[in-house]
Design a protein around this motif. Structure first.
Motif, short mmCIF file in Angstrom:
data_model
loop_
_atom_site.label_atom_id
_atom_site.label_comp_id
_atom_site.label_asym_id
_atom_site.label_seq_id
_atom_site.Cartn_x
_atom_site.Cartn_y
_atom_site.Cartn_z
N PHE A 113 0.80 -1.01 0.02
CA PHE A 113 -0.08 -0.09 0.03
C PHE A 113 0.83 1.30 0.09
N TRP A 114 2.03 1.39 0.82
CA TRP A 114 2.58 2.55 0.79
C TRP A 114 3.41 2.70 -0.56
N LEU A 115 3.99 1.67 -1.18
CA LEU A 115 4.35 1.58 -2.50
C LEU A 115 3.51 2.04 -3.49
N THR A 116 2.41 1.68 -3.51
CA THR A 116 1.44 2.28 -4.46
C THR A 116 1.00 3.75 -4.20
N THR A 117 0.99 4.03 -3.07
CA THR A 117 0.72 5.67 -2.49
C THR A 117 1.67 6.43 -3.07
N LEU A 118 3.06 5.93 -2.79
CA LEU A 118 4.33 6.70 -3.10
C LEU A 118 4.36 7.00 -4.71
N LYS A 119 4.01 5.84 -5.37
CA LYS A 119 4.14 5.77 -7.05
C LYS A 119 3.22 6.69 -7.45
N SER A 120 1.79 6.63 -6.83
CA SER A 120 1.06 7.73 -7.35
C SER A 120 0.99 8.95 -7.04
N PHE A 121 1.75 9.44 -5.84
CA PHE A 121 1.95 10.72 -5.41
C PHE A 121 2.97 11.32 -6.37
N VAL A 122 4.06 10.32 -6.61
CA VAL A 122 5.22 11.09 -7.41
C VAL A 122 5.00 10.92 -8.85
N LEU A 123 4.36 9.96 -9.27
CA LEU A 123 4.10 9.93 -10.80
C LEU A 123 2.67 10.19 -11.35
N SER A 124 1.99 11.01 -10.70
CA SER A 124 0.61 11.36 -10.93
C SER A 124 0.45 12.13 -12.29
N PRO A 125 -0.52 11.85 -12.87
CA PRO A 125 -0.59 12.50 -14.41
C PRO A 125 -1.41 13.86 -14.28
N ARG A 126 -1.09 14.54 -13.20
CA ARG A 126 -2.13 15.94 -12.93
C ARG A 126 -1.74 16.89 -14.24
N TYR A 127 -0.43 16.80 -14.64
CA TYR A 127 -0.12 17.85 -15.60
C TYR A 127 -0.42 17.17 -17.21
N LEU A 128 -1.12 15.89 -17.16
CA LEU A 128 -1.26 15.63 -18.54
C LEU A 128 -2.64 15.40 -18.72
N LYS A 129 -3.65 16.12 -17.87
CA LYS A 129 -4.90 16.08 -18.32
C LYS A 129 -5.54 17.23 -19.43
N SER A 130 -6.41 16.66 -20.09
CA SER A 130 -6.76 17.40 -21.40
C SER A 130 -7.65 18.76 -21.00
N ALA A 131 -7.06 19.67 -21.48
CA ALA A 131 -7.71 20.99 -21.16
C ALA A 131 -8.96 21.28 -21.70
N GLY A 132 -9.50 20.59 -22.75
CA GLY A 132 -10.67 20.80 -23.33
C GLY A 132 -10.64 20.76 -24.94
N VAL A 133 -11.50 20.88 -25.63
CA VAL A 133 -11.49 20.82 -27.22
C VAL A 133 -11.93 22.29 -27.69
N TRP A 134 -11.27 22.79 -28.43
CA TRP A 134 -11.29 24.17 -28.76
C TRP A 134 -12.30 24.18 -30.06
N SER A 135 -13.12 24.96 -30.20
CA SER A 135 -14.08 25.17 -31.44
C SER A 135 -14.06 26.55 -32.07
N ARG A 136 -14.02 26.42 -33.31
CA ARG A 136 -13.78 27.55 -34.20
C ARG A 136 -15.12 28.08 -34.48
#
Length: 63
Positions: free
Chosen positions: A31-54
């Motif tokens: 459990f500690w290992l998975t928590t540490l991995k999810s904290f260090v390697l979290s994809p928070r900066y890879l989330k999509s910002a949405g779709v642009w429409s013209r």
């Protein structure tokens, strides 16, 4: 001065100590290992910002 036998003995000693220790810690604290991995390697900066429409831009509106 160290020769090749001393270096090999140090490598073997480290392998004998750290491989079983890592195996035991992985089995004991998953459990500690998975928590540490999810904290260090979290994809928070890879989330999509949405779709642009013209369609609604002022330059594309027909007059």
């Amino acid at each position: 001065m160290m020769n090749i036998d001393d270096i090999l003995q140090i490598i073997l000693l480290c392998a004998v100590i750290f491989f079983p220790l890592g195996y035991l810690l992985q089995r004991r604290f998953p459990f500690w290992l998975t928590t540490l991995k999810s904290f260090v390697l979290s994809p928070r900066y890879l989330k999509s910002a949405g779709v642009w429409s013209r369609e609604n831009l002022p330059a594309n509106k027909k007059k």
